[in-house]
Design a protein around this motif. Structure first.
Motif, PDB file in Angstrom:
ATOM      1  N   ALA A 122       0.863  -1.184   0.000  1.00  0.00           N
ATOM      2  CA  ALA A 122       0.000   0.000   0.000  1.00  0.00           C
ATOM      3  C   ALA A 122       0.901   1.237   0.000  1.00  0.00           C
ATOM      4  O   ALA A 122       1.994   1.206   0.574  1.00  0.00           O
ATOM      5  N   PRO A 123       0.427   2.314  -0.621  1.00  0.00           N
ATOM      6  CA  PRO A 123       1.234   3.538  -0.633  1.00  0.00           C
ATOM      7  C   PRO A 123       1.139   4.263   0.706  1.00  0.00           C
ATOM      8  O   PRO A 123       0.078   4.300   1.317  1.00  0.00           O
ATOM      9  N   LEU A 124       2.251   4.839   1.139  1.00  0.00           N
ATOM     10  CA  LEU A 124       2.307   5.546   2.424  1.00  0.00           C
ATOM     11  C   LEU A 124       2.996   6.897   2.224  1.00  0.00           C
ATOM     12  O   LEU A 124       3.761   7.093   1.276  1.00  0.00           O
ATOM     13  N   ARG A 125       2.675   7.807   3.135  1.00  0.00           N
ATOM     14  CA  ARG A 125       3.417   9.058   3.174  1.00  0.00           C
ATOM     15  C   ARG A 125       4.021   9.172   4.561  1.00  0.00           C
ATOM     16  O   ARG A 125       3.334   8.988   5.563  1.00  0.00           O
TER      17      ARG A 125
ATOM     18  N   GLY B  36      -4.058   3.774  13.400  1.00  0.00           N
ATOM     19  CA  GLY B  36      -4.861   4.750  14.147  1.00  0.00           C
ATOM     20  C   GLY B  36      -4.322   5.009  15.546  1.00  0.00           C
ATOM     21  O   GLY B  36      -3.113   5.184  15.729  1.00  0.00           O
ATOM     22  N   ASP B  37      -5.210   4.969  16.521  1.00  0.00           N
ATOM     23  CA  ASP B  37      -4.835   5.352  17.886  1.00  0.00           C
ATOM     24  C   ASP B  37      -4.003   4.303  18.616  1.00  0.00           C
ATOM     25  O   ASP B  37      -3.479   4.562  19.695  1.00  0.00           O
ATOM     26  N   THR B  38      -3.902   3.122  18.057  1.00  0.00           N
ATOM     27  CA  THR B  38      -3.160   2.048  18.730  1.00  0.00           C
ATOM     28  C   THR B  38      -1.732   2.489  19.059  1.00  0.00           C
ATOM     29  O   THR B  38      -1.024   2.975  18.190  1.00  0.00           O
ATOM     30  N   GLN B  39      -1.337   2.325  20.298  1.00  0.00           N
ATOM     31  CA  GLN B  39       0.050   2.594  20.703  1.00  0.00           C
ATOM     32  C   GLN B  39       0.748   1.249  20.874  1.00  0.00           C
ATOM     33  O   GLN B  39       0.445   0.493  21.804  1.00  0.00           O
ATOM     34  N   LEU B  40       1.679   0.943  19.969  1.00  0.00           N
ATOM     35  CA  LEU B  40       2.316  -0.381  19.968  1.00  0.00           C
ATOM     36  C   LEU B  40       3.347  -0.492  21.087  1.00  0.00           C
ATOM     37  O   LEU B  40       4.097   0.463  21.337  1.00  0.00           O
TER      38      LEU B  40
ATOM     39  N   ARG C   6       8.587  -1.357  15.313  1.00  0.00           N
ATOM     40  CA  ARG C   6       7.193  -0.913  15.307  1.00  0.00           C
ATOM     41  C   ARG C   6       6.954   0.070  14.172  1.00  0.00           C
ATOM     42  O   ARG C   6       7.793   0.938  13.904  1.00  0.00           O
ATOM     43  N   VAL C   7       5.820  -0.081  13.514  1.00  0.00           N
ATOM     44  CA  VAL C   7       5.417   0.852  12.456  1.00  0.00           C
ATOM     45  C   VAL C   7       3.940   1.178  12.647  1.00  0.00           C
ATOM     46  O   VAL C   7       3.111   0.281  12.795  1.00  0.00           O
ATOM     47  N   GLY C   8       3.651   2.480  12.660  1.00  0.00           N
ATOM     48  CA  GLY C   8       2.264   2.917  12.817  1.00  0.00           C
ATOM     49  C   GLY C   8       1.737   3.538  11.533  1.00  0.00           C
ATOM     50  O   GLY C   8       2.481   4.188  10.798  1.00  0.00           O
ATOM     51  N   ILE C   9       0.475   3.281  11.277  1.00  0.00           N
ATOM     52  CA  ILE C   9      -0.174   3.896  10.112  1.00  0.00           C
ATOM     53  C   ILE C   9      -1.289   4.801  10.635  1.00  0.00           C
ATOM     54  O   ILE C   9      -2.140   4.341  11.410  1.00  0.00           O
ATOM     55  N   ASN C  10      -1.270   6.039  10.202  1.00  0.00           N
ATOM     56  CA  ASN C  10      -2.218   7.049  10.688  1.00  0.00           C
ATOM     57  C   ASN C  10      -2.179   7.134  12.214  1.00  0.00           C
ATOM     58  O   ASN C  10      -3.207   7.271  12.862  1.00  0.00           O
TER      59      ASN C  10
ATOM     60  N   CYS D 131       6.020   6.435  12.008  1.00  0.00           N
ATOM     61  CA  CYS D 131       4.616   6.429  11.605  1.00  0.00           C
ATOM     62  C   CYS D 131       4.456   6.998  10.203  1.00  0.00           C
ATOM     63  O   CYS D 131       5.235   7.840   9.764  1.00  0.00           O
ATOM     64  N   PHE D 132       3.443   6.513   9.544  1.00  0.00           N
ATOM     65  CA  PHE D 132       3.156   6.950   8.178  1.00  0.00           C
ATOM     66  C   PHE D 132       1.672   7.235   8.053  1.00  0.00           C
ATOM     67  O   PHE D 132       0.864   6.736   8.842  1.00  0.00           O
ATOM     68  N   ASN D 133       1.339   7.990   7.016  1.00  0.00           N
ATOM     69  CA  ASN D 133      -0.075   8.150   6.680  1.00  0.00           C
ATOM     70  C   ASN D 133      -0.409   7.250   5.504  1.00  0.00           C
ATOM     71  O   ASN D 133       0.402   7.068   4.594  1.00  0.00           O
TER      72      ASN D 133
END
Lengths: 532, 66
Positions: free
Chosen positions: A436-439, A461-465, A473-477, A484-486
């Motif tokens: 998937a594309p990310l920014r 989202g709001d999940t804190q890993l 760890r990688v977060g999306i939004n 973290c990425f959008n």
């Protein structure tokens, strides 16, 4: 222009003058699989010696269709962009019966993926790019051309090899011996391992021609065109692909009663090509007449000797499951062997390579055997059913799905294999990750480029890993202390959902999913996926 | 195991209609038609276990034929 086969230099190996220290890994064979194996191990910090009896890349284009999953693995190995840039991108296959199109399929109908369904790229380019990439690791990869392994002995805790060079023989010792020596594997033959399966009697002619004019109609879109009983080759099948440098691959079924030597001559081949492309000027680049078989070893792990790629399993070419299957082997073995060598995992982890990839190769063999049986009916009744499927297909969609000109390589699911923890999610445990594309902070990127190569916990989202030793760890939004990425155009959210936490293996397969932040469960799944 | 009789009172009408669609065809055309028929009916039946059961019943019953 014909490819310039420049020989790689032979350098006298140190073992000729003094015994070499025992190596962690010796890879036998510098084809696409052996080279990718060396690069993969190097990225995990593991040293290897690569031995090849030859000193040029593949002569002839041979494996040309590289699937999306392979390209994503090549991306991790650092050669994906280059392959994509040079390769011919395609995603549509068209099947013809006689002169009429009966069915077409789009292998990647949606946007938002870095790599296309397929590229076509001659094996010699793939090998060249992998050799050049391997040479970027001079401290980790030692490629030795014109080094022919003549014997090997498994001593239980290590393997010794006898190697022939232009300067004479020498011996080597290694902890692990990886046989990437291809369909005719000398390693396999020395070990007298049964290599069982189905041999097909049909001969096929493969021809590469260079020409300026595209045979793909007016809009010149490269596709995969497959004919059952075309007017230019009555009663047989034909396949057309475009490769870089204006080279076209033409594959013609010749039937079982064929003299391969006589067929592989210009005298016989030129009229066959002219029947397809007419008076268009062309240059004959390469040709070969072959038969094929679908066969595999019962096991790919034999104590300290590991079989990777064609040495362990061969398929018919229809479906592009040979080279692509081999690259998935590499992807599966690399991180496991590295973990075992670095004492992060028990040696038993290697056995899961056997479990997961014998499963993958059995799937490839099943698909490729079915396609070959459909394409080459062996009796009058098989011919009747095949032809009537094609006749029905024009009117009835159900019959189109029965047309089998090759079920093209897809990432193998490792669901229910022993390293995965059971669970349910949009991308299921065992599945390869979906791109998937990310920014992100450094601009536009792709999921496959951000999470492969290491154990990664992926949250949305709001999940804190939680911070767990050994897991990236990688977060999306998300907003968090880790990277973290959008999700560009929400593709990642649509593909993964927003409520699931994913644990990815270094080879990009999901090994566990979680609905809640349960550190104990995540840690347990991680340990389980490392075989501990 | 014997298959359940499902044609009920329509047996003769069905059989006659089946013969009719072969009317005027050569043997090769009839074989082709039968193949299409198998494929079409398989799609209608759809369930793979049922189909495999029918395949077996057809094959087994042929063992008595000369």
């Amino acid at each position: 222009m014909a490819y310039d086969y420049a020989p790689f230099p032979y350098i006298a190996p140190p073992g000729l003058t003094a015994p070499e220290p025992r190596h962690p890994v010796v890879i036998v064979g510098a084809g696409p699989i052996g080279l990718a194996m060396a690069v993969d191990l190097a990225l995990h910090g593991v040293k290897s010696v690569v031995l090849d009896d030859n000193n040029v890349v593949s002569v002839g284009s041979r494996a040309i269709c590289w699937a999306k999953r392979t390209l994503e693995i090549f991306d991790r190995l650092g050669v994906g962009d280059r392959m994509l840039e040079k390769g011919v991108t395609w995603k549509v296959g068209r099947n013809f019966f006689g002169k009429d199109e009966v069915y077409n399929f789009d292998l990647l109908p949606e946007p938002g993926h870095k790599y296309p369904a397929f590229i076509n790229l001659q094996q010699y380019y793939v090998e060249q790019y992998l050799v050049e990439r391997a040479l970027e690791f001079p401290d980790l990869i030692d490629i030795r051309f014109l080094n022919k392994v003549t014997n090997h002995t498994d001593h239980g805790t290590h393997v010794s090899l006898e190697v022939e060079t232009p300067d004479g023989p020498y011996t080597l010792e290694t902890d692990w011996y990886i046989a990437c020596d291809g369909a005719g594997s000398a390693t396999r033959k020395r070990m007298e391992l049964p290599f069982e399966g189905q041999t097909f009697e049909e001969h096929f002619l493969i021809v590469d021609v260079e020409m300026e004019t595209s045979p793909f109609g007016d809009d010149n879109t490269p596709e995969r065109w497959f004919w059952f009983a075309p007017p230019f080759h009555p009663g047989q099948s034909a396949l057309l692909h475009k490769q870089p440098d204006n080279i076209y691959r033409i594959d013609l079924q010749l039937g079982p009663e064929t003299d391969p030597k006589a067929e592989a001559t210009e005298e016989k081949v030129l009229p066959r090509i002219k029947a397809i492309i007419g008076d268009t000027p062309f240059r004959l680049d390469w040709m070969s007449v072959y038969k094929f078989r679908c066969a595999k070893l019962d096991r790919f792990v034999h104590n300290r000797v590991l079989f990777v790629g064609d040495s362990g399993h061969v398929v018919s070419p229809f479906g592009a499951r040979g080279g692509n299957g081999g690259i998935q082997d590499v992807d599966n073995l690399g991180w496991k062997l590295a973990n075992v060598l670095n004492a992060n995992a028990p040696a038993a982890l290697i056995e899961t390579y056997n479990e997961e990839r014998t499963h993958g190769s059995a799937e490839n063999i099943l698909n490729s055997t079915r396609a070959t049986n459909f394409m080459t009916p062996k009796s009058p009744i098989e011919t009747i059913f095949r032809d009537e499927v094609l006749n029905l297909a024009t009117t009835h969609p159900f019959a189109r799905k029965l047309i089998n000109s090759g079920r093209l390589s897809r990432p193998c699911s490792l669901a229910d294999m022993s390293l995965q923890t059971q669970g349910d999610a949009p991308v299921r445990p065992g599945d390869a990750l979906v791109d998937a594309p990310l920014r992100g902070p450094d601009g536009d990127t792709w999921l496959i480029s951000e999470v492969q190569g290491k154990f990664t916990l992926l949250g949305f989202g709001d999940t804190q890993l939680p911070n767990i030793d050994g897991i990236t760890r990688v977060g999306i939004n998300s907003r968090a202390e880790y990277k973290c990425f959008n999700a560009t155009d929400d593709h990642a959210l649509q593909r993964y959902g927003i409520d699931t936490i994913y644990l990815l293996r270094p080879d990009g397969h999901v090994c566990a999913v979680f609905d809640t932040l349960d550190i104990k469960a995540i840690t347990a799944a991680y340990q389980h996926a490392k075989g501990t | 195991m014997a298959l359940q009789d499902k044609l009920a009172g329509n047996g003769d009408a069905f059989y006659s209609a089946l013969m009719d669609i072969h009317e005027g065809l050569s043997e090769a055309q009839s074989h082709a038609l039968n193949a299409r028929l198998v494929l079409i009916m398989a799609n209608e039946i759809a369930d793979l276990d049922t189909l495999k059961n029918l395949f077996k019943a057809a094959r087994d019953a042929g063992q008595n034929s000369k």
